[in-house]
Design an enzyme around this catalytic site. Structure first.
Site, PDB file in Angstrom:
ATOM      1  CD1 TRP A 130      -2.562   1.814   0.357  1.00 25.03           C
ATOM      2  CD2 TRP A 130      -2.082   1.836   2.534  1.00 25.03           C
ATOM      3  NE1 TRP A 130      -3.220   2.838   0.883  1.00 25.03           N
ATOM      4  CE2 TRP A 130      -2.921   2.979   2.463  1.00 25.03           C
ATOM      5  CE3 TRP A 130      -1.410   1.835   3.920  1.00 25.03           C
ATOM      6  CZ2 TRP A 130      -3.300   3.838   3.292  1.00 25.03           C
ATOM      7  CZ3 TRP A 130      -2.045   2.525   4.805  1.00 25.03           C
ATOM      8  CH2 TRP A 130      -2.781   3.730   4.508  1.00 25.03           C
ATOM      9  CG  ASP A 211      -2.341  -3.014   7.400  1.00 22.25           C
ATOM     10  OD1 ASP A 211      -3.511  -2.709   7.785  1.00 22.25           O
ATOM     11  OD2 ASP A 211      -1.914  -2.020   6.458  1.00 22.25           O
ATOM     12  CE  LYS A 246     -10.133   1.101   3.429  1.00 27.79           C
ATOM     13  NZ  LYS A 246      -9.345   1.681   2.259  1.00 27.79           N
TER      14      LYS A 246
END
Ligand code: LMR
Length: 396
Positions: A130, A211, A246
Site C-alpha cells: 500500500w 495489517d 472498510k
C-alpha cells in the site's frame, strides 16, 4: 520562516478524489481510492452503523476525555473479532492493544513502538505494498526494505521469491503482512504460506506485523483472519493493525486499533503503557465516536447480525463485479489474459496498463485509477462495466 517550505504535489491516491470530483464528464468512473460504493456509486452509511448512531446520540451524556487506550470495551471486542472468542492468547492475557485513529494511526503507533526497542529494526514490506505504508513507517524513523511478492504474469503471489527473503531474516526484522485482500495487488497469501511464515518466524525470531484493513471483505470474518490466527497460535510475538474504515464503513471517523501479542501478560501490559505514551505524545487520544458504534454493534446480537449480513453482501458484490468485468473483457476479445481478476481477493486488482494508458483512461474516458493501474473493483457497478471494458480495449 515558512518561505523555506515548498508546495508538494497532491498525494497520488488522495489527489484522485479531487480530480474525479472536478471532472464534469457525466460518464466518469471512480476506481481510485479504496472505498466501497454501491450500484449508484454512493458510499452509504452501513445500516447497523446508522442504528448504532441513533442509539449512541440518545445515550451519550458527556464529551469528556476517555483515555489513550480508547473507548472502554472496544479493544476487547476487536480482539475477539480478530483473534476469535476462544483464542488461548486472549485468555492468557498475552494480547493487549489500544484504539487508534484508523489503521494509519495503528501502523504509526506500531512503528513508534519499534523505534523504542534497543535494536535497530528493519521493517520488510511486500513489493508492492500500500502506497502509504512506506511514508507512515519511515517517518517514525525505521529502516524499510522490500520482499519480493507479486508475479504480474500470473496475478498471484510468488511465494518462493518471498520465502527467499524471509529465509535471511532474524530477531531485528519485522515483516509487514497484509492479513487479507492485499492492497494494491489483490493477490493473497495461501494458508500454506501463512504456515511457512509461522515456522520461519518461530525459528528465526522475526516478528510479523499484520495489517488487517479488510477483514470480512472477501471470504467472511473468520476465514479472512485465518492466516493471522495461525500465526498467533504458533509464534510468540506479533503486531496487528486493524481498521474499521472498510468493514464498518467508518472512513472519516478514523477508527482502528493496534494489537500486540507478546510472550506473557507482563510484557503485554508493559507494551501497552509504551503504546499509550506514544499516542499521548502524538495525538493524545483517538477519536472516540467510531469506537462507541463498533463496540455497540459487536456486542448487540441484532446489530451484529445486520452488520455481518451487509458486510457479506458487500463482499459478494465485489466478487460479482470481478466476474462481470472479466466477462466483459473476454467478450471484447482483448489479447491479454485477465483471468487473474476473479482469482484475486478484496477490493483491488491491477489492470496491467502502463502510465500512458492509465492517463488515456483518465483523459479520454474519465475513468480514474492509480498510476500503477490499480483499480478499486468496489468502485465499479453493473452500468459502467461495458464502458470500462471498451476503454480498456481502446487503450490497449
Ligand atoms: C486506498 O488504498 O485507496 C485506501 O486505503 C485509502 C487510502 O488512504 O489510501
Amino acid at each position: 520562516m515558512f518561505d523555506q517550505l515548498q508546495a508538494l504535489p497532491a498525494d497520488p491516491l488522495l489527489g484522485l478524489i479531487a480530480a474525479y470530483r472536478n471532472d464534469p464528464n457525466p460518464s466518469k468512473v471512480d476506481l481510485g481510492v479504496g472505498v466501497y460504493k454501491d450500484e449508484q456509486g454512493h458510499t452509504a452509511i452501513m445500516r447497523a452503523i446508522q442504528k448504532a448512531n441513533i442509539r449512541h446520540i440518545e445515550t451519550e451524556d458527556s464529551k469528556t476525555y476517555i483515555s489513550p487506550a480508547g473507548v472502554p470495551g472496544f479493544i476487547d471486542s476487536v480482539q475477539k473479532l480478530v483473534f476469535s472468542e476462544d483464542s488461548a492468547m486472549l485468555s492468557d492475557n498475552r494480547i493487549s492493544g489500544l484504539q487508534t485513529p484508523g489503521g494509519c494511526g495503528a501502523l504509526r503507533i506500531g512503528a513508534e513502538l519499534l523505534v523504542r526497542l534497543k535494536d535497530d529494526v528493519t521493517v520488510w514490506l511486500s513489493d508492492p505494498s500500500w502506497a502509504n505504508h512506506t511514508p507512515l513507517i519511515k517517518s517514525a524513523g525505521l529502516n524499510i526494505e522490500n520482499y519480493g511478492y507479486f508475479e504480474p504474469s500470473t496475478g498471484e503471489v510468488d511465494f518462493q521469491l518471498m520465502d527467499e527473503t524471509l529465509a535471511k531474516l532474524g530477531p531485528t526484522d519485522v515483516v509487514l503482512l497484509h492479513g487479507c485482500c492485499h492492497n494494491p495487488t489483490g493477490a493473497d497469501l495461501k494458508f500454506e504460506h501463512w504456515q511457512r511464515i509461522a515456522e520461519r518466524a518461530s525459528k528465526q525470531g522475526f516478528v510479523p506485523f499484520v495489517d488487517l484493513a479488510y477483514q470480512g471483505l472477501d471470504s467472511g470474518l473468520n476465514e479472512d483472519a485465518k492466516g493471522l490466527r495461525h500465526l498467533s497460535e504458533n509464534i510468540e510475538e506479533m503486531l496487528v493493525a486493524t481498521s474499521c474504515s472498510k468493514n464498518f464503513g467508518l472512513y472519516r471517523d478514523r477508527t482502528g486499533s493496534l494489537l500486540f501479542q507478546t510472550a506473557n501478560s507482563a510484557n503485554s501490559s508493559a507494551v501497552l503503557t509504551q503504546a499509550m505514551e506514544a499516542a499521548r505524545s502524538s495525538y493524545s487520544m483517538s477519536p472516540a465516536y467510531g469506537g462507541f458504534l463498533v463496540n455497540m454493534i459487536l456486542n448487540d446480537a441484532d446489530l451484529r447480525q445486520e452488520w455481518e449480513t451487509e458486510l457479506n453482501a458487500m463482499a459478494s458484490r465485489i466478487k460479482d463485479l470481478r466476474k462481470g468485468l472479466l466477462e466483459k473483457i473476454v467478450a471484447r476479445g482483448i489479447d491479454k489474459d485477465f483471468s487473474y481478476i476473479t482469482k484475486q481477493k478484496g477490493m483491488f486488482t491491477y489492470l496491467g496498463l502502463n502510465k500512458d494508458q492509465v492517463h488515456r483512461m483518465r483523459d479520454e474516458y474519465a475513468i480514474y485509477m492509480a498510476d500503477s493501474s490499480r483499480i478499486n473493483v468496489a468502485g465499479l457497478n453493473t452500468h459502467c462495466l461495458d464502458y470500462v471494458a471498451d476503454a480498456i480495449k481502446a487503450v490497449l
